[in-house]
Motif scaffolding. Structure first.
Motif, PDB file in Angstrom:
ATOM      1  N   ARG A 123       0.849  -1.186   0.000  1.00 51.94           N
ATOM      2  CA  ARG A 123       0.000   0.000   0.000  1.00 51.94           C
ATOM      3  C   ARG A 123       0.883   1.233   0.000  1.00 51.94           C
ATOM      4  NH1 ARG A 123      -2.600   2.609   4.373  1.00 51.94           N
ATOM      5  NH2 ARG A 123      -1.947   0.948   5.784  1.00 51.94           N
ATOM      6  N   ASP A 126      -2.012   7.334   1.511  1.00 44.63           N
ATOM      7  CA  ASP A 126      -2.412   8.681   1.114  1.00 44.63           C
ATOM      8  C   ASP A 126      -1.794   9.731   2.035  1.00 44.63           C
ATOM      9  OD1 ASP A 126      -3.901   7.605  -0.904  1.00 44.63           O
ATOM     10  OD2 ASP A 126      -5.846   7.903   0.070  1.00 44.63           O
ATOM     11  N   GLY A 180      -2.991   3.335  -5.284  1.00 44.20           N
ATOM     12  CA  GLY A 180      -1.808   4.032  -4.794  1.00 44.20           C
ATOM     13  C   GLY A 180      -0.833   4.368  -5.899  1.00 44.20           C
TER      14      GLY A 180
END
Length: 262
Positions: A123, A126, A180
């Motif tokens: 991941r 953000d 991502g």
């Protein structure tokens, strides 16, 4: 400031930043605060003493074990610190004492964190990627103003859009790019676009080349198959830095293949 003092200062800065990145790498995926509590042993919870918190040397002093419970401390901690310092020195050697240097040092810092996190949890958070757009604009602004590089800034913004469109198309395909990767692509496009279109092309191509080579090796070693998920962020970042450091000579070499000299 001459080159050697600059590199020494940047190396020390890289060690300090690398120490903080270890906190980021561990806590951000767990949604933990970066401030509280202080650095502590995950096994027994004992706070790390200041003398043991010195980048690289603290781990060596402890011989890779907690001072309180003697639980092993991963060698990844000093490797992240040393790796960040080496990358910082390479960036400083590439750009010298220039207006662009802070922007590319910041890119180096988040690249280390994002690559390790993506390898750990697959991941690209953000919390790191999205604020980096604003930081990049703020850090590159002095270069735009001081050097009147308005056309260069425009190219960087256009390159960000181009990479976003390309990755958006790939993300829309079956088993395409992750969200991502899609969010990271324009940021890398901006940094590479500042350097030139050849850097954009080389950085984008190198990401897929490196990712494909690693995937092929993993399949040969039976560590993965065609359905395995492989984090792509590290290869995007590696490809971008390949373009940062060697984009010009690679472009010249490729051009010489197309138009050989007599």
């Amino acid at each position: 400031m001459s080159q050697l003092p600059l590199l020494v200062v940047v190396a020390l800065l890289g060690l300090a930043v690398g120490s903080f990145l270890n906190v980021v790498i561990y806590r951000v995926p767990r949604n933990e605060s970066l401030i509280h509590p202080r650095s502590h042993c995950p096994a027994c919870g004992t706070e790390v003493r200041n003398k043991h918190n010195v980048p690289v040397f603290g781990w060596l002093l402890l011989r890779g074990r907690c001072a309180a419970c003697e639980a092993p401390i991963s060698p990844r901690y000093p490797l992240v610190e040393a790796g960040t310092a080496v990358l910082f020195v390479a960036v400083a050697a590439r750009f010298g004492l220039s207006w662009e240097l802070p922007a590319y040092l910041y890119l180096a810092a988040i690249s280390v964190a994002l690559a390790v996190i993506d390898l750990d949890v697959m991941r690209l958070p953000d919390k790191i990627v999205l604020p980096s757009y604003a930081v990049a604009l703020v850090l590159i602004a002095p270069a735009v103003i001081a050097e009147r590089s308005f056309s260069t800034a425009g190219r960087a913004l256009l390159a960000a859009v181009v990479l976003y469109v390309g990755y958006f198309i790939l993300a829309a395909m079956p088993r395409g790019m992750g969200g991502g990767d899609l969010k990271l692509a324009p940021l890398l496009g901006f940094y590479l676009g500042w350097l030139g279109w050849s850097s954009v092309a080389i950085g984008a191509f190198a990401a897929f080349l490196l990712g494909g080579l690693v995937a092929a090796v993993l399949m040969l070693l039976r560590r993965a198959n065609r359905k395995s998920r492989i984090p792509f962020g590290p290869y995007m970042l590696a490809g971008a830095f390949l373009a940062v450091f060697a984009g010009a000579p690679i472009a010249q070499w490729y051009a010489s293949l197309l138009v050989p000299t007599v």
